[in-house]
Design a protein around this motif. Structure first.
Motif, PDB file in Angstrom:
ATOM      1  N   ILE A 195     -23.445   9.555 -70.176  1.00  0.00           N
ATOM      2  CA  ILE A 195     -22.929   8.270 -70.659  1.00  0.00           C
ATOM      3  C   ILE A 195     -23.705   7.272 -70.208  1.00  0.00           C
ATOM      4  O   ILE A 195     -25.006   7.471 -69.628  1.00  0.00           O
ATOM      5  N   SER A 196     -23.655   6.007 -70.823  1.00  0.00           N
ATOM      6  CA  SER A 196     -24.282   5.005 -70.822  1.00  0.00           C
ATOM      7  C   SER A 196     -24.024   3.964 -69.652  1.00  0.00           C
ATOM      8  O   SER A 196     -23.022   4.333 -68.810  1.00  0.00           O
ATOM      9  N   GLY A 197     -24.906   3.139 -69.327  1.00  0.00           N
ATOM     10  CA  GLY A 197     -24.628   1.882 -68.238  1.00  0.00           C
ATOM     11  C   GLY A 197     -23.295   1.322 -68.431  1.00  0.00           C
ATOM     12  O   GLY A 197     -22.565   1.080 -67.377  1.00  0.00           O
ATOM     13  N   ALA A 198     -22.953   0.766 -69.551  1.00  0.00           N
ATOM     14  CA  ALA A 198     -21.952   0.373 -70.074  1.00  0.00           C
ATOM     15  C   ALA A 198     -20.639   1.112 -69.688  1.00  0.00           C
ATOM     16  O   ALA A 198     -19.731   0.571 -69.322  1.00  0.00           O
ATOM     17  N   HIS A 199     -20.723   2.401 -69.928  1.00  0.00           N
ATOM     18  CA  HIS A 199     -19.623   3.465 -69.732  1.00  0.00           C
ATOM     19  C   HIS A 199     -19.350   3.230 -68.177  1.00  0.00           C
ATOM     20  O   HIS A 199     -18.128   3.201 -67.637  1.00  0.00           O
ATOM     21  N   ALA A 200     -20.358   3.371 -67.431  1.00  0.00           N
ATOM     22  CA  ALA A 200     -20.465   3.625 -66.123  1.00  0.00           C
ATOM     23  C   ALA A 200     -19.759   2.273 -65.525  1.00  0.00           C
ATOM     24  O   ALA A 200     -18.796   2.261 -64.595  1.00  0.00           O
ATOM     25  N   ARG A 201     -20.141   1.140 -66.013  1.00  0.00           N
ATOM     26  CA  ARG A 201     -19.542  -0.280 -65.429  1.00  0.00           C
ATOM     27  C   ARG A 201     -18.007  -0.265 -65.903  1.00  0.00           C
ATOM     28  O   ARG A 201     -17.273  -0.663 -64.809  1.00  0.00           O
ATOM     29  N   VAL A 202     -17.657   0.315 -66.962  1.00  0.00           N
ATOM     30  CA  VAL A 202     -16.181   0.131 -67.362  1.00  0.00           C
ATOM     31  C   VAL A 202     -15.419   0.985 -66.289  1.00  0.00           C
ATOM     32  O   VAL A 202     -14.175   0.605 -65.836  1.00  0.00           O
ATOM     33  N   ILE A 203     -16.070   2.199 -66.100  1.00  0.00           N
ATOM     34  CA  ILE A 203     -15.263   3.225 -65.136  1.00  0.00           C
ATOM     35  C   ILE A 203     -15.126   2.632 -63.841  1.00  0.00           C
ATOM     36  O   ILE A 203     -13.865   2.734 -63.332  1.00  0.00           O
ATOM     37  N   VAL A 204     -16.041   2.305 -63.387  1.00  0.00           N
ATOM     38  CA  VAL A 204     -16.184   1.475 -61.865  1.00  0.00           C
ATOM     39  C   VAL A 204     -15.322   0.155 -61.759  1.00  0.00           C
ATOM     40  O   VAL A 204     -14.405   0.250 -60.785  1.00  0.00           O
ATOM     41  N   ASP A 205     -15.327  -0.653 -62.842  1.00  0.00           N
ATOM     42  CA  ASP A 205     -14.424  -1.753 -62.765  1.00  0.00           C
ATOM     43  C   ASP A 205     -12.868  -1.307 -62.737  1.00  0.00           C
ATOM     44  O   ASP A 205     -12.177  -1.802 -61.803  1.00  0.00           O
ATOM     45  N   ALA A 206     -12.564  -0.382 -63.732  1.00  0.00           N
ATOM     46  CA  ALA A 206     -11.119   0.046 -63.857  1.00  0.00           C
ATOM     47  C   ALA A 206     -10.656   0.823 -62.460  1.00  0.00           C
ATOM     48  O   ALA A 206      -9.408   0.609 -62.179  1.00  0.00           O
ATOM     49  N   GLY A 207     -11.715   1.475 -61.862  1.00  0.00           N
ATOM     50  CA  GLY A 207     -11.366   2.187 -60.418  1.00  0.00           C
ATOM     51  C   GLY A 207     -11.615   1.515 -59.221  1.00  0.00           C
ATOM     52  O   GLY A 207     -11.553   2.263 -58.127  1.00  0.00           O
ATOM     53  N   ALA A 208     -11.834   0.181 -59.475  1.00  0.00           N
ATOM     54  CA  ALA A 208     -12.589  -0.380 -58.039  1.00  0.00           C
ATOM     55  C   ALA A 208     -11.492  -0.582 -56.997  1.00  0.00           C
ATOM     56  O   ALA A 208     -11.863  -0.567 -55.783  1.00  0.00           O
ATOM     57  N   HIS A 209     -10.086  -0.480 -57.325  1.00  0.00           N
ATOM     58  CA  HIS A 209      -9.036  -0.554 -56.372  1.00  0.00           C
ATOM     59  C   HIS A 209      -8.566   0.587 -55.765  1.00  0.00           C
ATOM     60  O   HIS A 209      -7.658   0.655 -55.120  1.00  0.00           O
ATOM     61  N   LEU A 210      -9.276   1.675 -56.305  1.00  0.00           N
ATOM     62  CA  LEU A 210      -8.835   3.067 -55.602  1.00  0.00           C
ATOM     63  C   LEU A 210      -9.630   3.149 -54.245  1.00  0.00           C
ATOM     64  O   LEU A 210     -10.520   3.146 -54.320  1.00  0.00           O
ATOM     65  N   ASP A 211      -8.555   3.192 -53.129  1.00  0.00           N
ATOM     66  CA  ASP A 211      -8.974   3.309 -52.016  1.00  0.00           C
ATOM     67  C   ASP A 211      -9.295   4.543 -51.276  1.00  0.00           C
ATOM     68  O   ASP A 211     -10.168   4.820 -50.836  1.00  0.00           O
ATOM     69  N   ASP A 212      -8.501   5.667 -51.875  1.00  0.00           N
ATOM     70  CA  ASP A 212      -8.794   6.996 -51.544  1.00  0.00           C
ATOM     71  C   ASP A 212      -9.730   7.726 -52.125  1.00  0.00           C
ATOM     72  O   ASP A 212     -10.077   7.717 -53.349  1.00  0.00           O
ATOM     73  N   ALA A 213     -10.870   8.255 -51.281  1.00  0.00           N
ATOM     74  CA  ALA A 213     -12.035   9.043 -51.983  1.00  0.00           C
ATOM     75  C   ALA A 213     -11.706  10.199 -52.946  1.00  0.00           C
ATOM     76  O   ALA A 213     -12.157  10.474 -54.072  1.00  0.00           O
ATOM     77  N   ALA A 214     -10.634  11.188 -52.449  1.00  0.00           N
ATOM     78  CA  ALA A 214     -10.275  12.075 -53.464  1.00  0.00           C
ATOM     79  C   ALA A 214      -9.783  11.629 -54.733  1.00  0.00           C
ATOM     80  O   ALA A 214      -9.762  12.105 -55.740  1.00  0.00           O
ATOM     81  N   ASP A 215      -8.807  10.500 -54.519  1.00  0.00           N
ATOM     82  CA  ASP A 215      -8.437   9.633 -55.889  1.00  0.00           C
ATOM     83  C   ASP A 215      -9.557   9.221 -56.670  1.00  0.00           C
ATOM     84  O   ASP A 215      -9.505   9.380 -57.860  1.00  0.00           O
ATOM     85  N   ARG A 216     -10.333   8.465 -56.302  1.00  0.00           N
ATOM     86  CA  ARG A 216     -11.499   8.252 -56.952  1.00  0.00           C
ATOM     87  C   ARG A 216     -12.163   9.327 -57.532  1.00  0.00           C
ATOM     88  O   ARG A 216     -12.538   9.248 -58.775  1.00  0.00           O
ATOM     89  N   GLN A 217     -12.530  10.509 -56.692  1.00  0.00           N
ATOM     90  CA  GLN A 217     -13.066  11.363 -57.384  1.00  0.00           C
ATOM     91  C   GLN A 217     -12.434  12.214 -58.662  1.00  0.00           C
ATOM     92  O   GLN A 217     -13.106  12.465 -59.724  1.00  0.00           O
ATOM     93  N   ALA A 218     -11.072  12.278 -58.452  1.00  0.00           N
ATOM     94  CA  ALA A 218     -10.515  12.895 -59.623  1.00  0.00           C
ATOM     95  C   ALA A 218     -10.377  11.814 -60.752  1.00  0.00           C
ATOM     96  O   ALA A 218     -10.403  12.246 -61.934  1.00  0.00           O
ATOM     97  N   TYR A 219     -10.144  10.440 -60.400  1.00  0.00           N
ATOM     98  CA  TYR A 219     -10.091   9.644 -61.521  1.00  0.00           C
ATOM     99  C   TYR A 219     -11.593   9.847 -62.362  1.00  0.00           C
ATOM    100  O   TYR A 219     -11.613   9.558 -63.515  1.00  0.00           O
TER     101      TYR A 219
END
Length: 454
Positions: free
Chosen positions: A108-132
């Protein structure tokens, strides 16, 4: 003239080599950017470790500034820029290692990575973040960043502990309007507010702008050669002028049509609301299981009802969605399969343009690979021309924006529609790209797992 029709075999071979080389170069750049993020994250961790060992009272703030200044000076960049990059890199590496690894591997590109991180930034649980992150990376490998954005937002909602309504109530406190000065005597006016209102405001301005443009063209055509020229302003310029009129005078009279129709224009937005999300909480909980039709008592469980979506993209709070649904004059009912979640049909109590509504609900955006233009702004095109016997049916129609509609007809790009609305595109160099309809915003029931007997 059809593009590339006269290209020689050697020119097409050169094009194929260029495409493959650029693909490899992009993967290498993604890997290098991931490596840079890793080193920036290490620099930030080093600064924190130094501050912790020395028991600095500022929790490492000055140490991070110092390290950022050292890196910035070496790279001829602002230390503020480096500090921001360090923070973003640390967040990516520490909270989304799966995404960072996929970027490092060039998947994936850096642009893809930023989109994924921005959309999941509010996920507090580490397991949820990993699954997402795991599911989001799989989508990112086949979609462009602009398409990924809406899918990642929808995906992140499945892992949110707080409902979108709860988060919306908190986020509404941040609504505001601000102005920023620009060069050449210009300035920007911006606003932050509920998505349904912002999109409605923009849509109403757009309708007004197009009405002005159309009315001006008709007036110039009907009045003869001595009439004033048609309005040459662009739609963007008209939107800006109309906004100024509305805010400064209260009405759009300054740029109104001869019949005064602009004041009657109402905003139009599309809101997709899963029926279970409309239910009261008590009623929804009573419907949390279904009994099999064969009387066996087998039950099915379903995912947490998803939020309503504005134009298939932006989640909105359920209170707003219920209010909009309650005041709607008509309903488009999107029927989905209770197990697979696939789109089955779109109907209405008083059907009109049923096929258009079905395709708009199925495609949601332009069906050319990587394009994210909404289906409402697209043309419906026959994959096999009607003039040569192509059927006017959902299995032979798809939504294409004007750019890609023209590309299909005036270049060697070729498309075939497979079962389930899947499009198979073939490029001029012979590459094949598969474009699938986006998943529906719906609830899916799955059979519960039964533990194996001992």
């Amino acid at each position: 003239m059809t593009a590339l029709l006269d290209a020689t075999d050697s020119q097409m071979a050169m094009l194929a080599d260029l495409v493959a080389s650029l693909e490899a170069a992009e993967a290498t750049l993604s890997s290098m950017h991931a490596a840079r993020d890793g080193m920036l994250a290490m620099a930030g961790r080093l600064a924190i470790d130094i501050a912790r060992e020395a028991a600095h009272p500022d929790q490492g703030d000055m140490a991070i500034r110092t390290v950022a200044a050292e890196i910035g000076a070496a790279q001829h960049l602002s230390d503020r820029t480096i500090e921001r990059r360090m923070a973003e890199a640390s967040w990516l590496v520490e909270h989304f290692p799966t995404v960072w690894a996929a970027q490092a591997e060039g998947r994936i590109s850096g642009a893809h990575a930023r989109v994924i991180v921005d959309a999941g930034a509010h996920l507090d649980d580490a397991a949820d973040r990993q699954a997402y992150a795991a599911e989001a990376v799989a989508i990112a490998e086949t979609e462009s960043p602009n398409r990924l954005r809406r899918l990642a937002r929808r995906l992140a909602e499945r892992f949110q502990e707080r409902t979108v309504s709860e988060r919306h109530r908190e986020a509404r406190k941040g609504r505001r309007v601000w102005a920023r000065d620009l060069d050449d005597g210009m300035a920007e006016l911006a606003t932050r507010g509920p998505a349904a209102l912002i999109h409605g405001m923009f849509d109403r301005l757009s309708q007004m702008a197009h009405a002005v443009k159309k009315d001006s063209a008709h007036a110039a055509r009907d009045a003869g050669p001595d009439a004033p020229p048609a309005d040459e302003r662009t739609i963007d310029q008209l939107r800006a002028d109309l906004l100024a009129d509305l805010l400064l005078t209260g009405t759009p009279a300054g740029h109104d049509t001869t019949d005064g129709l602009l004041g009657e224009i109402r905003a139009r937005v599309e809101v997709s609301v899963p029926v279970m999300s409309l239910m009261d909480d008590d009623l929804r909980s009573s419907e949390s299981s279904l009994t099999g039709g064969d009387g066996s008592g087998d039950s099915f469980r379903h995912e947490t009802p998803p939020p309503a979506l504005l134009d298939g993209t932006t989640p909105i709070d359920i209170t707003t969605a219920r209010r909009l649904a309650g005041s709607a004059m008509g309903w488009d009912r999107v029927l989905t399969h209770p197990i697979s979640g696939a789109l089955l049909a779109v109907d209405r109590y008083r059907p009109s343009e049923q096929l258009r509504r079905h395709l708009r609900a199925r495609d949601q955006r332009c069906r050319f690979p990587g394009c994210g233009i909404g289906a409402r702004k697209c043309d419906l095109d026959h994959n096999h021309a009607a003039s040569t016997g192509g059927a006017t049916a959902d299995m032979n129609l798809a939504a294409f924006c004007r750019r890609h509609h023209m590309l299909k007809h005036h270049s060697p790009w070729h498309v075939e529609q497979r079962a389930g609305g899947v499009l198979e595109w073939t490029s001029p160099t012979g590459r094949t790209y598969i474009d699938r309809p986006p998943p529906q915003n719906t609830v899916r029931f799955t059979e519960p797992t039964v533990p194996a007997p001992f």
